[in-house]
Design a protein around this motif. Sequence first.
Motif, short mmCIF file in Angstrom:
data_model
loop_
_atom_site.label_atom_id
_atom_site.label_comp_id
_atom_site.label_asym_id
_atom_site.label_seq_id
_atom_site.Cartn_x
_atom_site.Cartn_y
_atom_site.Cartn_z
N LEU A 44 38.50 39.86 47.58
CA LEU A 44 37.77 39.38 46.41
C LEU A 44 38.45 38.18 45.77
CD1 LEU A 44 36.65 42.81 44.92
CD2 LEU A 44 35.38 41.27 46.43
N ALA A 45 39.77 38.17 45.73
CA ALA A 45 40.48 36.99 45.22
C ALA A 45 40.18 35.78 46.10
CB ALA A 45 41.98 37.25 45.15
N GLU A 46 40.13 35.98 47.39
CA GLU A 46 39.81 34.88 48.30
C GLU A 46 38.39 34.36 48.07
OE1 GLU A 46 40.28 31.94 51.03
OE2 GLU A 46 41.85 33.23 50.20
N ARG A 50 37.37 30.50 47.11
CA ARG A 50 36.42 29.75 47.91
C ARG A 50 35.17 29.37 47.11
NH1 ARG A 50 35.52 33.52 52.74
NH2 ARG A 50 33.83 32.05 53.12
N GLY A 51 35.09 29.79 45.85
CA GLY A 51 33.96 29.46 45.00
C GLY A 51 32.72 30.30 45.24
N ILE A 79 44.28 36.22 38.10
CA ILE A 79 43.93 37.17 39.16
C ILE A 79 45.06 37.18 40.18
CG2 ILE A 79 42.27 37.71 40.98
CD1 ILE A 79 41.24 38.02 38.04
N THR A 80 45.48 38.39 40.53
CA THR A 80 46.58 38.55 41.48
C THR A 80 46.09 39.27 42.73
OG1 THR A 80 47.29 40.74 40.72
CG2 THR A 80 48.17 38.82 39.53
N ASP A 81 46.97 39.31 43.73
CA ASP A 81 46.72 40.21 44.84
C ASP A 81 47.15 41.60 44.40
OD1 ASP A 81 49.53 40.40 45.15
OD2 ASP A 81 49.56 39.15 46.94
N TYR A 82 47.02 42.58 45.27
CA TYR A 82 47.32 43.97 44.94
C TYR A 82 48.77 44.17 44.51
CZ TYR A 82 46.99 49.07 45.46
OH TYR A 82 46.99 50.42 45.25
N HIS A 83 49.65 43.28 44.96
CA HIS A 83 51.08 43.41 44.67
C HIS A 83 51.51 42.58 43.47
CE1 HIS A 83 51.44 45.72 48.30
NE2 HIS A 83 50.75 44.78 48.93
N GLY A 84 50.56 41.89 42.82
CA GLY A 84 50.87 41.17 41.60
C GLY A 84 51.19 39.70 41.77
N THR A 85 51.00 39.15 42.96
CA THR A 85 51.22 37.71 43.16
C THR A 85 49.99 36.95 42.70
OG1 THR A 85 52.67 38.15 45.05
CG2 THR A 85 51.75 35.92 44.85
N ALA A 86 50.19 35.95 41.82
CA ALA A 86 49.09 35.19 41.25
C ALA A 86 48.31 34.45 42.32
CB ALA A 86 49.63 34.20 40.22
N ARG A 87 46.99 34.49 42.20
CA ARG A 87 46.11 33.78 43.13
C ARG A 87 45.29 32.70 42.45
NH1 ARG A 87 44.67 35.76 47.95
NH2 ARG A 87 44.38 33.54 48.24
N CYS A 88 44.79 32.98 41.22
CA CYS A 88 43.96 32.01 40.51
C CYS A 88 43.80 32.45 39.05
CB CYS A 88 42.59 31.88 41.17
SG CYS A 88 41.63 33.42 41.23
N GLU A 111 28.14 37.77 42.45
CA GLU A 111 29.39 38.47 42.77
C GLU A 111 29.90 38.06 44.14
OE1 GLU A 111 31.31 41.85 41.99
OE2 GLU A 111 29.96 42.62 40.46
N GLY A 112 29.01 37.65 45.02
CA GLY A 112 29.41 37.05 46.28
C GLY A 112 29.97 37.98 47.34
N GLU A 113 29.79 39.26 47.18
CA GLU A 113 30.38 40.22 48.12
C GLU A 113 29.40 40.58 49.23
OE1 GLU A 113 31.97 43.48 45.79
OE2 GLU A 113 32.62 42.07 44.26
N GLY A 114 29.94 40.83 50.42
CA GLY A 114 29.10 41.24 51.55
C GLY A 114 28.02 40.22 51.83
N ASP A 115 26.80 40.71 51.98
CA ASP A 115 25.68 39.80 52.26
C ASP A 115 25.03 39.29 50.96
OD1 ASP A 115 24.21 41.96 51.30
OD2 ASP A 115 23.17 42.35 53.19
#
Length: 142
Positions: A44-46, A50-51, A79-88, A111-115
């Motif tokens: 989801l962070a990715e 990717r917009g 927003i972080t990954d599951y381990h707390g590293t910042a992504r955006c 929401e952009g998830e799945g299809d």
Amino acid sequence: MHTEDSVKTMWREYLASLEEDPESTDKQYLSWYFCDNETDAAELAELVLRGIKRATAGLKQSYEHDGEPLPAPGDLSVITDYHGTARCIIRTTAVHVLPFRDVPAEFAAREGEGDRSLEHWRRGHWKFFSREMAAMGRTPDE
């Protein structure tokens, strides 16, 4: 870089891009990851990066259970990954509270998830919200 440091670094860089001083800014943020597992948090962070993911949904009862206010327009989140590293960093632009059954297809697509279909959104979010409700000793309904 330590994960907490990555959040602070991203926040300082964000403020610098606005020409704001971290010591005197009135801006605040929360730091969190999407979903409740490593795989979904990363995916989801990715999608945000990717917009593709331009909306998100949360369970109102979770905020109430945790004694937290609902998100509000203007809120900033690292927003972080599951381990707390910042992504955006994201900014809340609108908040709509409505029953699960009334979530529109347009929202599911943002929401952009799945299809990006409402059916996919309902399946995935029902599972996630059911886990959250179970952890609170409650049963979900539409």
